[in-house]
Design an enzyme around this catalytic site. Sequence first.
Site, PDB file in Angstrom:
ATOM      1  CG  HIS A 139     -10.812  -2.390  -7.359  1.00 38.59           C
ATOM      2  ND1 HIS A 139     -12.120  -2.154  -7.695  1.00 38.59           N
ATOM      3  CD2 HIS A 139     -10.776  -3.660  -6.866  1.00 38.59           C
ATOM      4  CE1 HIS A 139     -12.841  -3.242  -7.438  1.00 38.59           C
ATOM      5  NE2 HIS A 139     -12.054  -4.162  -6.927  1.00 38.59           N
ATOM      6  CB  CYS A 150     -19.003   0.984  -8.467  1.00 39.10           C
ATOM      7  SG  CYS A 150     -18.761  -0.024  -9.932  1.00 39.10           S
ATOM      8  CD  GLU A 162     -11.950  -7.561  -6.336  1.00 36.77           C
ATOM      9  OE1 GLU A 162     -12.204  -8.511  -5.581  1.00 36.77           O
ATOM     10  OE2 GLU A 162     -12.597  -6.489  -6.303  1.00 36.77           O
ATOM     11  CB  CYS A 195     -10.891   2.124 -10.989  1.00 30.49           C
ATOM     12  SG  CYS A 195     -11.377   0.488 -10.387  1.00 30.49           S
ATOM     13  CG  ASP A 218     -17.307  -1.308  -5.417  1.00 23.68           C
ATOM     14  OD1 ASP A 218     -17.350  -0.727  -6.515  1.00 23.68           O
ATOM     15  OD2 ASP A 218     -16.370  -2.074  -5.097  1.00 23.68           O
ATOM     16  CB  SER A 219     -18.618  -4.119  -8.788  1.00 24.93           C
ATOM     17  OG  SER A 219     -17.295  -3.646  -8.654  1.00 24.93           O
TER      18      SER A 219
END
Lengths: 267, 267
Positions: free
Chosen positions: B185, B72, B151, B183, B9-10
Amino acid sequence: MKNHIGVIDSGVGGLTVAKEIMRQLPRESIYYFGDTARCPYGPRPKEEVKAYTLQMIRFLDQFHLKALVIACNTATAVVLKEIEQESPIPVIGVIDPGARAALKETKTGKVGVIGTIGTIRSGAYEKALNRLNPKAEVYSLACPKLVPLVESGIHDKEYAFRIVQESLQPLQDLPIDTLILGCTHYPFLTDIIGKVLGERVKLISSAEETALELSTVLYYRGLLREREGNEKPKHKLFVSGDPTVMDEMASTFITDSYRIFQADLGN
Amino acid sequence: MKNHIGVIDSGVGGLTVAKEIMRQLPRESIYYFGDTARCPYGPRPKEEVKAYTLQMIRFLDQFHLKALVIACNTATAVVLKEIEQESPIPVIGVIDPGARAALKETKTGKVGVIGTIGTIRSGAYEKALNRLNPKAEVYSLACPKLVPLVESGIHDKEYAFRIVQESLQPLQDLPIDTLILGCTHYPFLTDIIGKVLGERVKLISSAEETALELSTVLYYRGLLREREGNEKPKHKLFVSGDPTVMDEMASTFITDSYRIFQADLGN
């Protein structure tokens, strides 16, 4: 060209899987075999279930199948492994998709399973669940009255509610948060089962999950039909018994158009 | 022996996928790479996303992976097809599992998708949904504020609620009954998104569905770990940036034990 999805079941129960395939994969055409003359398979000895299942597969083999769905929990429990190993096309049973989905859904790891006597006695769901997660706690219950209830047409809703309530009584005090409807007939009873168990228990339909798994398997094998245009798929339903019962069930339940045929399994 | 699941993942978003794999497949061990030094990928040009993704894959290639999950959405949209074709092991992206699950879940055929600018601009979800069902109506919305919100750690719940509400405003009057959290996240925001949209909209987590799909793929390839005994899997997390942030996130979120390493991608 290999283009059709074969779906086999002991009777009309597998229509719940066929309908879900039509809904989730509306470009695909289905060749369905319902062994209505010899339904139910649940109480039959293993060797008989195996012989009957192989007869249906042999019958559908004359068409150009690209995948086969065994839309019957009893037959999946008894014969899937063997057929999988010998088949040149992907074979999808109804047990593992439900087990995987239940492990996704459960928060507590306590999962209930209802099914026919044959399915529950085989322990196939426990095995599938514990192979993936050895700590999953599985509570299994045979509900032999539910298939005949569905096959009779559920004309009296109150009666149906009473039968479901009695059948599920042993589950009421268990700490499960997820229940696998381990028989393809049961999605016809989803609303009633939901009312009896309440919102604390999430219901997993083998029919929905099996169609999802078929979608996944066809994707990874590059077998999805990705036709341009709006040509509608042509579904065919074959029955070993009187086509009237199947047609009654299918015509109220399946919205896609289909043709129905009586077929001799040659036994 | 090929034994580990690679997850890339990023940044920290893919931890939602890793956690779901640990939950649904508790026997499997995960080697995770988070390119935290270069997160987010969402706004980056395609070529850059591709180069970075390939660097992570090359790094994890030194271990014995039996499957790779591109956790991702941006990287899946840009580079999955290419990697799939060249890889000797199964490669699972996060877009198709969410699309398939949404088509299972929706009753109306009207599906919403939220994601980063890169994911939404790629049209990858529309394509995946309409390839399976040309009649599905897809409503896509880029939510560039949500990844930075996650984040940053979501310390202020009221602030988070306001950002989510503003971001999802364009969806409020749409007739969707299902929303893909496109996503990895976003599952950190599931509760808030659920409150903002209410019960009429069923949320599909790419993380849950991707783990389910991995479970299915490993099953059909005969790659599931079916060990006896209770040996616990050993997870490793690699990061390109400061390991502190990843460790903070992982230690509150991941209940399995893991070890964390900083890794140089050599660029």
